[in-house]
Design an enzyme around this catalytic site. Structure first.
Site, PDB file in Angstrom:
ATOM      1  N   TYR A  54      34.730  44.033  40.606  1.00 56.62           N
ATOM      2  CA  TYR A  54      36.500  43.611  41.109  1.00 56.62           C
ATOM      3  C   TYR A  54      36.940  44.261  39.917  1.00 56.62           C
ATOM      4  O   TYR A  54      37.530  44.752  39.860  1.00 56.62           O
ATOM      5  CB  TYR A  54      36.495  42.492  41.354  1.00 56.62           C
ATOM      6  CG  TYR A  54      37.911  41.619  41.480  1.00 56.62           C
ATOM      7  CD1 TYR A  54      39.024  41.507  42.922  1.00 56.62           C
ATOM      8  CD2 TYR A  54      38.980  41.411  40.580  1.00 56.62           C
ATOM      9  CE1 TYR A  54      39.742  40.932  43.215  1.00 56.62           C
ATOM     10  CE2 TYR A  54      40.248  41.453  40.524  1.00 56.62           C
ATOM     11  CZ  TYR A  54      40.126  41.287  41.877  1.00 56.62           C
ATOM     12  OH  TYR A  54      42.090  40.880  42.415  1.00 56.62           O
ATOM     13  N   LYS A  69      39.430  47.314  40.244  1.00 56.24           N
ATOM     14  CA  LYS A  69      40.797  47.838  39.813  1.00 56.24           C
ATOM     15  C   LYS A  69      40.987  47.843  38.870  1.00 56.24           C
ATOM     16  O   LYS A  69      42.033  48.586  38.673  1.00 56.24           O
ATOM     17  CB  LYS A  69      41.185  45.407  39.479  1.00 56.24           C
ATOM     18  CG  LYS A  69      40.721  44.310  40.921  1.00 56.24           C
ATOM     19  CD  LYS A  69      42.289  45.167  42.160  1.00 56.24           C
ATOM     20  CE  LYS A  69      42.169  43.706  43.125  1.00 56.24           C
ATOM     21  NZ  LYS A  69      43.501  44.242  44.230  1.00 56.24           N
TER      22      LYS A  69
END
Length: 253
Positions: A158, A162
């Site tokens: 993640y 991002k």
């Protein structure tokens, strides 16, 4: 936020059927925008579109797309542009997370997270941004995460996705800025959507994270939506290539 208007703006919002995306959709509808809502569930999107049309008197259409599919960004860009004859704003919001320690990570999980969180929104923004550049400009607002700016345990894929998305947004700003396309990202901390409450509602789990946020609380969906609305609007006409933390000071603590 009623003073910020998007009248006449044609907006595509991904991940629009729930959570942050749903709140952004309502905020933008209240501001007078014409909306193309995207997500995976066509039925849920249709219901949401009807509700927003009835409540705010704006034009809303729904286009289902699974951003895990390789051709989804190109198809979604074309269908969204066709709905109202072009796009003025893209809100790149859709994303997924599979919290786990790096020692438990598999190639399949890593690929899934990077496909949905980085490849799809990056390609969608590039496609929509290129079209905006040919037709006079526009604004791209990408919902990244505070996890793009500071490492977060159990979020290896993640955080990677991002952080890449923030940099992809900066490159868009650099390359498309001369053609009037602004590209910015917002980086919220944990947001108290239904999912956020479910994952972080236990005091024992939330306490260490809250201790790292100087304001001592998590974000509300409206705080993300308000920032996205400002960046999408003409009030932010000289803001390009920035990542805005919505984190109560988490990034500097």
């Amino acid at each position: 936020m009623n003073s910020i208007r998007l009248d006449g703006k044609r907006v595509l919002i991904t991940g629009a059927s729930k959570g942050i995306g749903a709140d952004i959709a309502e905020t933008f509808a209240e501001a007078g925008a014409s909306l193309v809502l995207s997500g995976r569930d066509q039925e849920a999107l249709d219901v949401q579109a009807r509700n927003l049309e009835q409540q705010y008197g704006v034009r809303v259409t729904a286009v289902a797309a699974d951003l895990a599919d390789a051709d989804a960004p190109t198809r979604l860009a074309a269908e969204a542009a066709a709905a109202f004859g072009g796009l003025d704003v893209l809100v790149n919001n859709a994303g997924i997370s599979h919290p786990e320690m790096v020692t438990d990570l598999t190639a399949a999980t890593f690929d899934e997270v990077l496909t949905v969180n980085l490849r799809a929104p990056a390609l969608l923004a590039a496609t929509v941004g290129a079209a905006m550049a040919r037709t006079g400009g526009g604004s791209i607002v990408t919902v990244a995460s505070a996890a793009a700016l500071r490492a977060l345990p159990e979020h290896y894929a993640y955080c990677t996705s991002k952080a890449g998305l923030v940099m992809a947004t900066k490159v868009l700003a650099l390359e498309l800025g001369p053609d009037g396309v602004r590209a910015n990202s917002v980086c919220p901390t944990i947001v108290l959507t239904d999912m956020g409450r479910k994952v972080w509602g236990e005091e024992a789990k939330a306490a260490p994270m809250l201790a790292r946020i100087p304001l001592g609380r998590f974000a509300a969906p409206a705080e993300v939506s308000a920032t996205a609305l400002f960046l999408a609007s003409d009030l932010a006409s000289m803001i390009n290539g920035v990542d805005v933390p919505i984190d109560g000071g988490y990034a500097v603590s």
